[in-house]
Design a protein around this motif. Sequence first.
Motif, PDB file in Angstrom:
ATOM      1  N   GLY A 294      -4.228  -1.071   3.143  1.00 50.34           N
ATOM      2  CA  GLY A 294      -2.979  -1.163   3.890  1.00 50.34           C
ATOM      3  C   GLY A 294      -3.210  -1.320   5.382  1.00 50.34           C
ATOM      4  O   GLY A 294      -2.505  -2.075   6.055  1.00 50.34           O
TER       5      GLY A 294
ATOM      6  N   ALA B  79       0.823  -1.215   0.000  1.00 51.50           N
ATOM      7  CA  ALA B  79       0.000   0.000   0.000  1.00 51.50           C
ATOM      8  C   ALA B  79       0.853   1.259   0.000  1.00 51.50           C
ATOM      9  O   ALA B  79       0.397   2.319  -0.449  1.00 51.50           O
ATOM     10  CB  ALA B  79      -0.933   0.001   1.207  1.00 51.50           C
ATOM     11  N   ILE B  80       2.075   1.154   0.512  1.00 47.30           N
ATOM     12  CA  ILE B  80       2.979   2.319   0.499  1.00 47.30           C
ATOM     13  C   ILE B  80       4.179   2.054  -0.424  1.00 47.30           C
ATOM     14  O   ILE B  80       5.180   2.751  -0.354  1.00 47.30           O
ATOM     15  CB  ILE B  80       3.449   2.684   1.915  1.00 47.30           C
TER      16      ILE B  80
ATOM     17  N   GLN C 258       8.773   3.642  -6.880  1.00 47.36           N
ATOM     18  CA  GLN C 258       9.863   4.449  -6.326  1.00 47.36           C
ATOM     19  C   GLN C 258      10.515   5.275  -7.422  1.00 47.36           C
ATOM     20  O   GLN C 258      10.926   6.428  -7.187  1.00 47.36           O
ATOM     21  CB  GLN C 258      10.871   3.523  -5.637  1.00 47.36           C
TER      22      GLN C 258
ATOM     23  N   ALA D 166      -5.566   3.232   1.560  1.00 49.88           N
ATOM     24  CA  ALA D 166      -5.207   3.379   2.975  1.00 49.88           C
ATOM     25  C   ALA D 166      -5.916   2.327   3.824  1.00 49.88           C
ATOM     26  O   ALA D 166      -5.320   1.744   4.738  1.00 49.88           O
ATOM     27  CB  ALA D 166      -5.548   4.785   3.464  1.00 49.88           C
TER      28      ALA D 166
END
Length: 679
Positions: free
Chosen positions: A378, A121-122, A156, A375
Amino acid sequence: MINSSEDQHRQLPTPEYRADIDGLRAVAVGGVLIFHAFPEWLQGGFIGVDIFFVISGYLITALILKATENQTFSFSDFYARRIRRIFPSLIVVTVSCCCFGWFALLPDEYRSLGKHMAGSAIFIPNFLFWSESGYFDYAAEAKPLLHLWSLGIEEQFYLLWPVIACISLKYRCSLFITGGVLFLASLALNLSMIESNTVGTFFSPLTRIWELLSGGLFAWFSGPENNGFATFKSRINSGPIVDNGLSIVGLILLLSGASLLTSDVPFPGAWALVPVAGTLLIIMAGEKAWFNHVVLSSRLLVGIGLISFPLYLWHWPLLSFARILEGASPDLSTRVAAVVLSFGLAMLTYFFIEKPVRVGSRKAGKTFLLVILMALSGSLGLFVFIEGGFKFRASSLAIEAQVADLNFDLPDSEGWYCEDSMHDSPRCHSTGPSPSVVVIGDSHAMTIYAGLRDRFKAKGQDIGLYGASDGCPPLLDVVIQDQGGDPRNCLKKGTQAIKRIIADPSVREVIITSRGPMYTTATGFGAIEFDQFGSWVLHFEGEPPGARTNEEVFFMGLTKTLDTLLAAGKKVTYLYDVPELGFDIRSCVSFRPFSVTSKVTDPCAVNKDVFVSRNRAFRSKMQAVLSARPDIHVVDLATALCDEARCFGARDGVLFYIDDDHLSNRGAAHVVHQLWNNF
């Protein structure tokens, strides 16, 4: 990890849509899918991920360049489009895995899935999987979200590259030079780390970002402001011959990589240049090249390319859950069914979730809702992780005990010592400051030591453990060459452990054991391990690898070790190792409510004839070595686990193993109890 060019080319101010790039996506996802489902058909299909990296770098950079040229680039708009593109399918797949995992997974497996959901999730799953890699980490095939490592690297890249690109363009710095410096630095780091840290090189964005930058640099070189590639082709009076040549050479590189590369090759490393160069050449050729126009732009490949993102997301969890439920590699019919189902789910996801979210009005509202849902997804994963995988789903104390059997540990109060921060020395563990008995060997020595501790303490003797290194046999002056080096430092660990014992007069008895056939044959056992040890080469210090066979080195090294210990006045006991199961012990846990077709006739035993056949050559040579040294006491651990027909991985509700070859704490206690008079 795959961003549809339909979204990027038709909605954003980017160059004209190229159907051949969607076709190239199909080639990439097809390679990955075949490699995962049918690895015997295409051993190098994993290069599909590298193809994706190049395509993503090319398209994202082209998007940024076009938008900045039109003065329409906005970070908020860029990331909002990424959210609407990636989040819908990702949320559906991860939440679906969580729901199915409730019924199918053991608590530790479910806890791990929750952690991976939260990390995804992140967008840091690559770091999580990197941190988890280790000898006792359960099989990669049993991690339903493992494939999201590549999505983490791409995201990323998306977070940093637009910022770097916009700063360079704003201050009139050459984006080609900036990107080129980053490209060379990343490639150099990749090449320098691949031998010493293969796992880190695989998962780190610093060592993989050069692949995305290669596509980005070509996007700049062929962009509207520079158009360097078009100028180059015009100067050499390029026609279709050059374009077709580029395309064909690129295809040859991709086919060569997919067919010749294997999991034994250190990757990415220099070999990653093959798929990267092949992908770039095909993109350079342009959509008018014959292969691009006729094959890659065909309706079939373009259609697969359009659903490639959800197809990539769905295929691995289906194969992974099949592997978990079956306890071994699923049979062919199960894998075919998983592939067919992944196509069906991918099409449903694309047409009924992905497209409706990406197109149409109320885009700001959709983006906000997707952020909230991600969110929540996650948070759900984090909750599963914090709650330990909801152990209450294991409805009885017996099942809880079985689950506990899967987690091997040694008492922390006793502690480890004689191990420096570089892991260049042997690992040591002891029940007292001056043990009179020491167990030496690889990780199998550690597990039997757990059972011997209480036995010797009851006799008033302290017992120690020296060596116990992952995949390092207790042999003097022997090196294990693994993918170009000795990353485990087996030479230092094994030799230092033996020398420490020889020099210590308080050590009067030495117990030796290791997973012998793995070292002599350099192969694992059963479908659960495939050929993961096939790159191991044993050789003596000072001799070149391959000067002697693994078998010769092992028995010469063992003979030298035994004679040295006997000459030092030590009492020596040799333990023939426990049977290898060849299947995942988790398939024996009664908690699983359903399973796929069973791969093992008895899910908790291996046929004794199979065990005997696997060990026949090793034990024959071992018997010759030991019979020539009658002072050595010999114990066969397998007799505690085998009857006339089978060797058991579990019995009477007790799991004797933590995986396919290492004893559990209760398993070690069982073996020692059964062979009480021998110790």
